[in-house]
Design a protein around this motif. Structure first.
Motif, mmCIF file in Angstrom:
data_model
loop_
_atom_site.group_PDB
_atom_site.id
_atom_site.type_symbol
_atom_site.label_atom_id
_atom_site.label_comp_id
_atom_site.label_asym_id
_atom_site.label_seq_id
_atom_site.Cartn_x
_atom_site.Cartn_y
_atom_site.Cartn_z
ATOM 1 N N LEU A 102 16.681 6.958 36.600
ATOM 2 C CA LEU A 102 15.850 7.963 36.537
ATOM 3 C C LEU A 102 16.320 9.199 36.808
ATOM 4 O O LEU A 102 15.739 10.160 36.182
ATOM 5 C CB LEU A 102 14.629 7.473 37.620
ATOM 6 C CG LEU A 102 13.892 6.184 37.353
ATOM 7 C CD1 LEU A 102 12.873 6.050 38.506
ATOM 8 C CD2 LEU A 102 13.378 6.049 35.825
ATOM 9 N N THR A 139 16.362 3.262 32.065
ATOM 10 C CA THR A 139 15.378 4.117 32.777
ATOM 11 C C THR A 139 14.123 3.156 32.448
ATOM 12 O O THR A 139 13.207 2.728 33.012
ATOM 13 C CB THR A 139 15.240 5.504 32.028
ATOM 14 O OG1 THR A 139 16.415 6.048 32.521
ATOM 15 C CG2 THR A 139 14.024 6.154 32.813
ATOM 16 N N THR A 182 10.853 6.737 26.054
ATOM 17 C CA THR A 182 12.127 7.169 27.006
ATOM 18 C C THR A 182 13.211 7.558 25.943
ATOM 19 O O THR A 182 13.779 8.598 26.090
ATOM 20 C CB THR A 182 12.373 6.307 27.918
ATOM 21 O OG1 THR A 182 11.388 5.594 28.850
ATOM 22 C CG2 THR A 182 13.584 7.061 28.692
#
Length: 618
Positions: A592, A226, A197
């Motif tokens: 997200l 996230t 990420t």
């Protein structure tokens, strides 16, 4: 040589310099100076050059012209607003080995604080160190940035779960090797989530129009939130090592957990430490102090506002109490009894009969997980039939932990379940989130022999429960949300149980980890789940450590204890929902969506490209 070329007069030179316009864009002063010199040399002041000669072989007039340009370098006055928008110089570099070692050490301190929440000051200092290293490495290179995050999360989750291997006292080397392999897979899965990420969002940030440390800190916060959501998904999800659990003992945190949950507390702590890291890395000549100070003050005021709003939210959402329940908890030592046999089964049922006989009518009797280690028969015969008759005679209800074979599906499912026995019906709750490598084995076809050899289990591994077997159990007019051991660490799973129930019960088997650190960590997790849901939570274990936590996160001692039996009177179910219990799914989706929007924006504007095949220059 030809006639000597006359250089322009001083006034003419000034006029020529005045006629050159500097582009009105955010360009560094050194870049503006280079552009200005290029314009001067490329126009009327540049004499003809002789191709193929070195600079010391140029004609005399050419050397004089270039020496004049070097001695009369103009110094354009750049407005202060352009200096403020100029790119920040990168922080001083440090050796990569020291950066990686410091990041790993900081992550290890945070992971250890997850097991000992009372050391929260050390956790915050270690988190600040990690953020300083990550933000400063973001300007150096992608490898340095991703490597720093990977080492920090590796130390973090390895220290948060080290007791899984070290606390297992088995003589079989296969079991220890298998537990170590499972721990390595789960830790590497967490490291992959955070590193992947951060790598994607860091690539989009680095190729943006004006990368600054403040933007790098924002991108890291989004990447952390996230990955913190994604790391709990799937069969490899790990509920341990949550930053919010390590900060549950910070003064004032228990007042905002019902609003944003332990996960929200972790995000707020990450944002605060990132702002402080920006203040430590700030260049006083290049940027102003006010944006960082304003962000820090806004975060602190927001946290204080949430703390002040909590009593009003709780009083309006969870005020209706139901009648209290009397609960008797059996907590015998299970794992030290030896291999399961008919004699052990009869002994366990006999002990259960004695507790049922001594309990008053309307009492709920609860055993730990796997109190009975065999499937109940399809027909109640023998001692199982006597159990039903004892329950009807005493007018009590029993919740027994045991395996269960679910035959109502296409293929029979082996479940880790809790069987609810009442005078007029039977109920079943089955475990949905199984421990990977111990209860649930992915790739059973290939890894089945290793699974049976390492854990000495016969047959296939257990399966996750279907949705219809996770409904609450009905006890004396109260909906009880059951969970088994490992499920207590998953915030979204427990929020779903609490949304449909008025009381939470967790049945656990802690004897396989005889560690005080593990028990303290699970107590902290139970407090966090009780605060998030606004429900009383009873955790039943087999080592004498059963605890009852009220909706404010306070531990309620048992009314009386006799041997391995503890009694909790006046356990109060509660109705209504906290704010976190209502919006936890949307809260988990927020980072997200933000990360996805950032990646889509980078792809649309061409700042992020993925090339599978590198073409040759020719």
């Amino acid at each position: 040589m030809g006639p000597r070329r006359r250089l322009p007069a001083k006034d003419e030179r000034r006029g020529a310099i005045r006629t050159i316009r500097v582009p009105s864009v955010s360009v560094h002063p050194q870049v503006q100076l280079k552009l200005l010199l290029d314009v001067i040399v490329s126009t009327k002041h540049r004499p003809p050059l002789v191709p193929g000669l070195e600079p010391h072989e140029w004609p005399r007039d050419t050397r004089r012209a270039f020496s004049w340009v070097e001695s009369n370098k103009p110094r354009p006055r750049v407005p202060r607003r352009m200096l403020a928008r100029a790119p920040h110089p990168p922080p001083p570099r440090c050796r990569p080995s020291w950066v990686g070692l410091a990041a790993w050490a900081g992550g290890a301190v945070v992971g250890l604080c997850c097991s000992e929440s009372r050391a929260w000051p050390a956790c915050l200092l270690a988190l600040l160190l990690i953020n300083v290293l990550i933000i400063s490495s973001a300007h150096v290179s992608v490898k340095r940035a991703v490597g720093t995050v990977a080492l920090a999360t590796l130390g973090w989750h390895l220290a948060a779960s080290w007791w899984v291997v070290l606390a297992v006292h088995e003589n079989d080397e296969w079991t220890l090797m298998w537990q170590g392999l499972v721990l390595a897979v789960m830790v590497l899965a967490q490291v992959l989530w955070f590193s992947l990420t951060w790598w994607l969002l860091h690539a989009a940030w680095q190729r943006s129009a004006s990368p600054t440390p403040a933007k790098a800190a924002f991108v890291w916060c989004v990447a952390f939130a996230t990955a913190d959501v994604l790391r709990q998904l799937g069969w490899s999800g790990n509920p341990y090592g949550s930053l919010g659990i390590a900060l549950i003992d910070v003064p004032g945190v228990d007042t905002i957990v019902p609003l944003i949950g332990a996960q929200g507390v972790a995000w707020v702590a990450m944002a605060l430490t990132c702002v402080i890291a920006l203040l430590l890395l700030r260049d006083s000549k290049a940027s102003s102090l006010w944006p960082q100070v304003a962000a820090l003050c806004a975060t602190l005021l927001g946290a204080a506002g949430l703390a002040q709003a909590t009593p009003y939210v709780m009083s309006s959402s969870a005020a209706a109490d139901q009648s209290a329940l009397d609960i008797v908890v059996m907590q015998p030592r299970i794992l030290g009894r030896g291999p399961w046999s008919a004699q052990l089964r009869d002994s366990a049922l006999t002990s259960l009969f004695e507790v049922i006989q001594q309990s008053p009518a309307g009492t709920l009797v609860i055993t730990p997980e796997s109190y009975m280690q065999e499937h109940p028969p399809s027909q109640a015969v023998g001692l199982w039939g006597e159990l039903l008759s004892r329950v009807r005679e005493a007018q009590v209800q029993v919740l027994v932990g045991m395996p269960y074979l679910w035959r109502e599906s296409d293929t029979p499912l082996r479940l880790n379940a809790a069987v609810h026995v009442t005078p007029d019906r039977l109920g079943i709750y089955a475990k949905e989130r199984l421990v990977p490598g111990a209860e649930y084995m992915p790739l059973q076809k290939w890894l089945g022999p290793i699974y049976r050899r390492a854990l000495d289990k016969e047959g296939e591994s257990e399966q996750p429960a279907p949705a219809e077997l996770t409904a609450p159990l009905y006890v004396q007019g109260v909906d009880v949300g059951a969970s088994i051991c490992y499920e207590l660490g998953f915030a979204l799973t427990m929020a779903d149980r609490a949304r449909r129930a008025a009381l939470l019960v967790n049945m656990s088997l802690d004897g396989w980890i005889p560690s005080a650190i593990f028990r303290h960590q699970m107590l902290t997790v139970a407090r966090a789940r009780a605060l998030e849901s606004g429900r009383w939570l009873l955790r039943v274990t087999d080592t004498g450590g059963s605890v009852l936590v009220d909706h404010l996160g306070h531990v309620v001692p048992p009314t009386r204890t006799q041997g391995d039996v503890a009694t909790f009177d006046q356990v109060r179910p509660r109705e209504g929902h906290t704010l976190y219990n209502t919006v936890c799914e949307w809260m988990a989706m927020a980072p997200l969506l933000v990360a996805g929007a950032m990646l889509v924006h980078a792809l649309v504007r061409g700042a992020l490209r993925f090339r599978m095949i590198r073409r040759s220059p020719t």
